[in-house]
Motif scaffolding. Structure first.
Motif, PDB file in Angstrom:
ATOM      1  N   SER A   1       3.812 -20.946   5.342  1.00 60.85           N
ATOM      2  CA  SER A   1       4.063 -19.896   6.328  1.00 60.85           C
ATOM      3  C   SER A   1       4.358 -18.553   5.665  1.00 60.85           C
ATOM      4  O   SER A   1       4.886 -17.646   6.305  1.00 60.85           O
ATOM      5  N   VAL A   2       4.029 -18.432   4.374  1.00 62.69           N
ATOM      6  CA  VAL A   2       4.147 -17.158   3.670  1.00 62.69           C
ATOM      7  C   VAL A   2       2.734 -16.665   3.358  1.00 62.69           C
ATOM      8  O   VAL A   2       1.966 -17.361   2.693  1.00 62.69           O
ATOM      9  N   TYR A   3       2.407 -15.486   3.873  1.00 57.31           N
ATOM     10  CA  TYR A   3       1.074 -14.898   3.715  1.00 57.31           C
ATOM     11  C   TYR A   3       1.158 -13.652   2.840  1.00 57.31           C
ATOM     12  O   TYR A   3       2.162 -12.932   2.869  1.00 57.31           O
ATOM     13  N   TYR A   4       0.098 -13.408   2.074  1.00 58.29           N
ATOM     14  CA  TYR A   4       0.065 -12.247   1.185  1.00 58.29           C
ATOM     15  C   TYR A   4      -1.086 -11.320   1.544  1.00 58.29           C
ATOM     16  O   TYR A   4      -2.218 -11.769   1.761  1.00 58.29           O
ATOM     17  N   LEU A   5      -0.783 -10.011   1.579  1.00 56.34           N
ATOM     18  CA  LEU A   5      -1.798  -8.974   1.679  1.00 56.34           C
ATOM     19  C   LEU A   5      -1.841  -8.285   0.325  1.00 56.34           C
ATOM     20  O   LEU A   5      -0.802  -7.873  -0.193  1.00 56.34           O
ATOM     21  N   ILE A   6      -3.028  -8.181  -0.254  1.00 52.80           N
ATOM     22  CA  ILE A   6      -3.131  -7.622  -1.596  1.00 52.80           C
ATOM     23  C   ILE A   6      -3.684  -6.199  -1.582  1.00 52.80           C
ATOM     24  O   ILE A   6      -3.253  -5.334  -2.322  1.00 52.80           O
ATOM     25  N   GLY A   7      -4.640  -5.926  -0.707  1.00 55.71           N
ATOM     26  CA  GLY A   7      -5.230  -4.593  -0.646  1.00 55.71           C
ATOM     27  C   GLY A   7      -4.268  -3.605  -0.025  1.00 55.71           C
ATOM     28  O   GLY A   7      -3.158  -3.943   0.391  1.00 55.71           O
ATOM     29  N   GLY A   8      -4.694  -2.357   0.033  1.00 52.17           N
ATOM     30  CA  GLY A   8      -3.867  -1.346   0.681  1.00 52.17           C
ATOM     31  C   GLY A   8      -3.716  -0.106  -0.150  1.00 52.17           C
ATOM     32  O   GLY A   8      -4.481   0.139  -1.066  1.00 52.17           O
ATOM     33  N   GLU A   9      -2.682   0.649   0.145  1.00 54.74           N
ATOM     34  CA  GLU A   9      -2.495   1.920  -0.548  1.00 54.74           C
ATOM     35  C   GLU A   9      -2.039   1.687  -1.980  1.00 54.74           C
ATOM     36  O   GLU A   9      -1.516   0.632  -2.337  1.00 54.74           O
ATOM     37  N   GLU A  10      -2.255   2.668  -2.804  1.00 54.28           N
ATOM     38  CA  GLU A  10      -1.902   2.582  -4.224  1.00 54.28           C
ATOM     39  C   GLU A  10      -0.394   2.435  -4.395  1.00 54.28           C
ATOM     40  O   GLU A  10       0.390   3.086  -3.716  1.00 54.28           O
ATOM     41  N   ARG A  11       0.024   1.547  -5.292  1.00 51.41           N
ATOM     42  CA  ARG A  11       1.446   1.357  -5.557  1.00 51.41           C
ATOM     43  C   ARG A  11       1.982   2.507  -6.414  1.00 51.41           C
ATOM     44  O   ARG A  11       1.274   3.052  -7.255  1.00 51.41           O
TER      45      ARG A  11
END
Length: 264
Positions: free
Chosen positions: A253-263
């Motif tokens: 039940s733990v999901y990860y989002l990897i894409g997105g804005e620059e860290r």
């Protein structure tokens, strides 16, 4: 949960025998069976709730990660043993290749490859740790939280062997001297006890979010998977997400989002 003196002595006898290395028989499991996951569930109506986390790695800086880990460990009296061999962890970081070993990509971008992924108990829908625990110290609540009654743990470490995510730690030494500042509101453990993340189930029962969520500045989102209008469902429906070892059928039940804005 009510229990008479005779039943209590029977249960205590079985737990003592197991702790002393006694044989684990079918009768032993039958004696302990009356303890149900519902006994640890908040009395409030939790029907239709399935708690989950969505971790957006693109929104986490190293400073954020350090603060999230510190807030969890400080709140739950997690000791700092000072060495990796005896490390006790509720939430920690690891590399992509260790967190997602089944998702091979020889051309993975360097940023993702070296990213410190936040890792914790996955609070599986079908948790193998619950099935193997002989004393019911590990249990799954009606709302999906996989918790622990550490006072029932006999240190057999069956749950550690069963967990495919390495989410459990064993106290080889007395943890108390290794806690920098003891939180009196949370129970301490003893030598010979297994522990892990419990998704801050005591906070959930008070209507609060888990500590990691509160400290993450929006990078970790908590919500009800069963509700299509919840924040977690909206994120999952509009973003590509991955989970750890989904091929095992445990339903994390733990999901990860990897894409997105620059860290930063």
């Amino acid at each position: 949960m009510s229990i008479n003196r005779r039943d209590f002595l029977k249960k205590a006898g079985v737990i003592t025998a197991l702790g002393l290395g006694g044989a684990i028989t079918l009768d032993a499991f039958e004696v302990l069976e009356p303890l149900k996951a519902a006994d640890f569930t908040s009395p409030e109506d939790l029907t239709g709730k399935r708690w989950a986390l969505v971790i957006d790695m693109s929104k986490l800086t190293q400073t954020d990660i350090d603060e999230v880990i510190a807030s969890c460990h400080d709140l739950h009296n997690v000791p700092d043993m000072g060495n990796p061999k005896d490390e006790i962890k509720w939430i920690w970081t690891d590399t992509y290749e260790h967190v997602f070993p089944g998702i091979e990509n020889h051309y993975l971008d360097e940023t993702t490859e070296k990213m410190p992924f936040l890792t914790l108990c996955n609070h599986c829908d079908k948790p193998p740790c619950v099935r193997v625990c002989p004393t019911k110290a590990t249990f799954r609540r009606e709302d999906g939280v996989v918790g622990m009654d550490m006072h029932r743990c006999i240190g057999c470490r069956f749950c550690m062997a069963a967990c495919p995510y390495g989410a459990r730690s064993f106290n080889y030494w007395d943890p108390t001297p290794h806690i920098k500042e003891i939180n009196p509101d949370y129970p301490r453990r003893s030598k010979g006890v297994v522990e892990k993340c419990n998704l801050c189930m005591d906070r959930i029962d008070q209507g609060l979010e888990p500590a990691c969520v509160e400290k993450s500045k929006g990078a970790i989102v908590f919500g009800n998977l069963s509700d299509p209008d919840s924040a977690v469902r909206k994120l999952l429906s509009s973003n590509f997400s991955i989970r750890r070892k989904p091929e095992l059928g445990t339903q994390p039940s733990v999901y990860y989002l990897i894409g997105g804005e620059e860290r930063a």
